[in-house]
Design an enzyme around this catalytic site. Structure first.
Site, PDB file in Angstrom:
ATOM      1  N   SER A 153      -0.727  -1.686  -7.163  1.00 44.72           N
ATOM      2  CA  SER A 153      -0.340  -1.470  -6.099  1.00 44.72           C
ATOM      3  C   SER A 153      -0.129  -2.666  -5.146  1.00 44.72           C
ATOM      4  CB  SER A 153      -0.979  -0.050  -5.227  1.00 44.72           C
ATOM      5  OG  SER A 153      -0.233   0.528  -4.377  1.00 44.72           O
ATOM      6  N   ASP A 234       5.131   7.950  -9.835  1.00 41.33           N
ATOM      7  CA  ASP A 234       5.196   6.991  -8.634  1.00 41.33           C
ATOM      8  C   ASP A 234       6.349   7.457  -8.012  1.00 41.33           C
ATOM      9  OD1 ASP A 234       3.438   4.816  -7.876  1.00 41.33           O
ATOM     10  OD2 ASP A 234       3.801   3.966  -9.944  1.00 41.33           O
ATOM     11  N   HIS A 266       0.162   7.396  -9.494  1.00 39.78           N
ATOM     12  CA  HIS A 266      -0.206   6.072  -8.697  1.00 39.78           C
ATOM     13  C   HIS A 266      -1.529   5.598  -9.232  1.00 39.78           C
ATOM     14  CE1 HIS A 266       1.028   2.869  -6.010  1.00 39.78           C
ATOM     15  NE2 HIS A 266      -0.138   3.150  -5.451  1.00 39.78           N
TER      16      HIS A 266
HETATM   17  N1  LIG Z   1      -1.702   6.090   2.431  1.00 40.59           N
HETATM   18  C1  LIG Z   1      -1.454   5.915   0.824  1.00 40.59           C
HETATM   19  C2  LIG Z   1      -2.681   5.290   0.203  1.00 40.59           C
HETATM   20  C3  LIG Z   1      -2.381   4.414  -1.006  1.00 40.59           C
HETATM   21  O1  LIG Z   1      -1.152   3.962  -1.153  1.00 40.59           O
HETATM   22  C4  LIG Z   1      -3.700   3.686  -1.916  1.00 40.59           C
HETATM   23  C5  LIG Z   1      -4.785   4.215  -1.668  1.00 40.59           C
HETATM   24  C6  LIG Z   1      -5.651   3.918  -2.319  1.00 40.59           C
HETATM   25  C7  LIG Z   1      -5.488   2.835  -3.355  1.00 40.59           C
HETATM   26  C8  LIG Z   1      -4.177   2.121  -3.596  1.00 40.59           C
HETATM   27  C9  LIG Z   1      -3.257   2.960  -2.644  1.00 40.59           C
HETATM   28  N2  LIG Z   1      -1.707   2.261  -2.708  1.00 40.59           N
HETATM   29  C10 LIG Z   1      -1.391   0.928  -2.571  1.00 40.59           C
HETATM   30  O2  LIG Z   1      -2.086   0.042  -2.468  1.00 40.59           O
HETATM   31  C11 LIG Z   1      -1.061   7.322   0.182  1.00 40.59           C
HETATM   32  O3  LIG Z   1      -0.462   8.087   0.945  1.00 40.59           O
HETATM   33  O4  LIG Z   1      -1.109   7.432  -0.892  1.00 40.59           O
END
Ligand SMILES: N[C@@H](CC(=O)c1ccccc1NC=O)C(=O)O
Length: 291
Positions: A153, A234, A266
């Site tokens: 991510s 995703d 994801h």
């Molecule tokens: N606020 C995001 C949180 C998120 O994207 C996320 C949370 C924990 C680990 C990785 C994530 N995504 C990217 O870094 C969501 O709605 O999923």
């Protein structure tokens, strides 16, 4: 690169909220579940592997990394350097060792890199921290021969920024042999008006300067192999970003594969690296030549 420009902020926030797209768990529980699974997996890894924890690679509080050593180390060994996600604002290296068990048992070290998340950290600084962690490993841990980057991510974004590094500014050139970019973001501009930018406070200039999509360099002859992985569940925007970035790298001469993983979202796309039999674990071992 521009389809998102017609989207309302509401639609963009939906597209860039990975928790809303899982078919496994609802949006209110999936992030907590992810934190629990990665923390528990890291605890297991720390209990079973030889480790060096909280090794400083710089003077900052968060400029530390954890090394998980191979069970039966040869004189030199490859390392998978893991860069955690969390939208550049949550998670830490202390939740980021869960991928170690299947790798250390096959002679591969795992290194979990810490960096300053927002609001303390600035996007430019995070990118530099990850680059400096690789310089540190190269200089201080010569038994590591061959670095494979793996990021999830926001961590895949930071790993992709490493691929665009001009190493002449640094003392050494890390020997990066491969990169596994999992459910990443490669164009930060669509995030500018969303909640993601509340803590990051990126200007358009910062977002553009830190977008791997805009920084694809021509592949050098010995350029590393890149694997761009994305989850079936995703969001369409995340899937588009992976497709477009892998195409852009390929057009610039890089050796790239796009892996579209069925049945995962994801979060479990990366959590399952703790399992020997998971396809992405096998693909990584194959890339490192340890399958
Ligand atoms: N606020 C995001 C949180 C998120 O994207 C996320 C949370 C924990 C680990 C990785 C994530 N995504 C990217 O870094 C969501 O709605 O999923």
């Amino acid at each position: 690169m521009g389809g998102w420009r017609g989207m309302s902020v509401e639609v963009l926030e939906d597209q860039y909220s990975p928790s809303r797209w899982s078919r496994r768990l609802d949006r209110d529980t999936i992030i907590d579940a992810h934190l629990e699974v990665t923390a528990a997996g890291t605890e297991r890894a720390r209990a079973s592997a030889q480790t060096l924890l909280h090794v400083p690679y710089g003077g900052g509080d968060r400029e530390k990394l954890d090394i998980y050593f191979p069970t039966s180390p040869s004189e030199t060994f490859p390392a998978l350097v893991y860069i955690h996600g969390g939208y550049w604002q949550c998670l830490s290296k202390d939740d980021s060792g869960f991928a170690a068990p299947p790798l250390v048992s096959r002679g591969v070290a795992v290194v979990a890199v810490g960096y300053d998340t927002a609001p303390a950290g600035h996007m430019d600084a995070m990118v530099q921290q990850v680059r400096r962690s690789l310089v540190f490993l190269t200089e201080q841990h010569p038994r590591i021969r061959g670095i494979y980057l793996c990021g999830h991510s926001a961590g895949a974004h930071l790993a992709a920024m490493v691929l665009s590094t001009d190493w002449t500014e640094f003392r050494v050139v890390p020997d990066i042999k491969g990169a596994v970019l999992v459910s990443g973001l490669y164009d930060l501009e669509p995030l500018l008006d969303t909640y993601v930018n509340d803590a990051l406070k990126m200007s358009r200039e910062v977002a553009q300067r830190n977008s791997p999509m805009r920084r694809v360099t021509p592949a050098v002859p010995a350029a590393c192999e890149v694997l761009v992985a994305v989850a079936q569940h995703d969001s369409p925007e995340f899937r588009r970003q992976s497709q477009e970035y892998s195409q852009a790298l390929r057009a610039a001469g890089w050796s790239v594969s796009l892996l579209d993983l069925a049945g995962v979202d994801h979060f479990d796309i990366i959590e399952r690296l703790s399992e020997d039999s998971y396809i992405l674990t096998q693909v990584i071992l194959n890339m490192i030549g340890r399958a």
